[in-house]
Design an enzyme around this catalytic site. Structure first.
Site, PDB file in Angstrom:
ATOM      1  N   CYS A   1       0.839  -1.199   0.000  1.00 12.67           N
ATOM      2  CA  CYS A   1       0.000   0.000   0.000  1.00 12.67           C
ATOM      3  C   CYS A   1       0.874   1.250   0.000  1.00 12.67           C
ATOM      4  O   CYS A   1       0.582   2.220  -0.700  1.00 12.67           O
ATOM      5  CB  CYS A   1      -0.897  -0.022   1.233  1.00 12.67           C
ATOM      6  SG  CYS A   1      -2.236   1.154   1.166  1.00 12.67           S
TER       7      CYS A   1
ATOM      8  N   ASN B   1      -6.546   7.072  -4.596  1.00 12.88           N
ATOM      9  CA  ASN B   1      -6.674   5.984  -3.631  1.00 12.88           C
ATOM     10  C   ASN B   1      -6.684   4.651  -4.370  1.00 12.88           C
ATOM     11  O   ASN B   1      -7.522   4.426  -5.248  1.00 12.88           O
ATOM     12  CB  ASN B   1      -7.970   6.159  -2.827  1.00 12.88           C
ATOM     13  CG  ASN B   1      -8.032   5.275  -1.607  1.00 12.88           C
ATOM     14  OD1 ASN B   1      -7.470   4.180  -1.591  1.00 12.88           O
ATOM     15  ND2 ASN B   1      -8.721   5.724  -0.578  1.00 12.88           N
TER      16      ASN B   1
ATOM     17  N   HIS C   1      -3.480   1.338   5.703  1.00 13.26           N
ATOM     18  CA  HIS C   1      -3.791   1.914   4.390  1.00 13.26           C
ATOM     19  C   HIS C   1      -3.208   3.316   4.231  1.00 13.26           C
ATOM     20  O   HIS C   1      -3.384   4.181   5.080  1.00 13.26           O
ATOM     21  CB  HIS C   1      -5.299   1.964   4.176  1.00 13.26           C
ATOM     22  CG  HIS C   1      -5.687   2.415   2.802  1.00 13.26           C
ATOM     23  ND1 HIS C   1      -5.185   1.837   1.656  1.00 13.26           N
ATOM     24  CD2 HIS C   1      -6.510   3.408   2.382  1.00 13.26           C
ATOM     25  CE1 HIS C   1      -5.690   2.445   0.601  1.00 13.26           C
ATOM     26  NE2 HIS C   1      -6.488   3.405   1.008  1.00 13.26           N
TER      27      HIS C   1
END
Length: 217
Positions: free
Chosen positions: A10, A115, A100
């Site tokens: 991530c 995102n 995240h």
């Protein structure tokens, strides 16, 4: 170990979205992590500044960005808030919640939510940016201002001479997959039931999902 791997991947997506290029790999970030001083990280963790995992990834991202002459400043810190800078005058933000990480960046004269959980970039209007950042903070996100000159990228050059409009906002990847599965089931139900009845379609879709034809949402 699994959450660390997910966090590393991530963080990689977050940095590459920020810089708009495949600049970092998981191996690169792992190398940076090993270069960090273990004693310093332990001292920071003991000081109550968050979990070891959070601090590790924060330090990895900070060190990776220093290569490009970029620095992170906590958005809601007294230091930054005292500057009274309108968010639209910045160039980028990095946001974090648990494992995240994602980037909000200005490309040309427009802001985009980059995102990796979305099916594509989400356009954010100037008037909505501050509200969006406040909403993220309310949801528990840590937000960092990226200060410094970001490397040139093609998207920034193109959007510098033209603006885009977004007719339909991107969905979360999970929502898009669920919608695709539901559409497939409805198509199957129409083949099996030769009747023009929406309620029958819905009943058939529910029946198929209970039989395991589609994964639970």
């Amino acid at each position: 170990l699994e959450s660390e791997q997910e966090g590393s991947l991530c963080a990689q997506h977050c940095l590459n979205n920020l810089l708009q290029g495949e600049y970092f790999t998981p191996v690169d970030l792992s190398s940076i992590a090993h270069q960090l001083d273990e004693e310093e990280r332990m001292r920071m963790a003991e000081g109550g500044m968050g979990s070891d995992e959070y601090q590790t990834f924060l330090q990895v991202i900070s060190n990776a960005l220093r290569v490009w002459g970029l620095e992170l400043i906590l958005f809601n810190s007294r230091e930054y808030q005292s500057l009274m800078i309108n968010p639209i005058n910045e160039n980028a933000f990095i946001c974090n919640y648990k494992e995240h990480w994602f980037t909000i960046r200005k490309l040309g004269q427009q802001w985009f939510n980059l995102n990796s959980l979305l099916t594509g970039p989400e356009l954010i209007s100037d008037t909505y940016l501050a509200l969006f950042l406040a909403q993220l903070q309310q949801e528990g996100y840590s937000i960092f201002v990226v200060q410094g000159n970001l490397p040139d990228c093609e998207a920034d050059q193109i959007l510098g001479i033209m603006k885009v409009q977004q007719q339909q906002r991107p969905k979360l990847i999970g929502e898009a997959q669920a919608q695709t599965s539901l559409n497939r089931v409805l198509a199957l139900s129409r083949q099996d039931i030769d009747v023009d009845d929406e309620e029958a379609d819905l009943r058939r879709a529910i029946q198929l999902s209970m039989q395991g034809t589609i994964a639970p949402l």
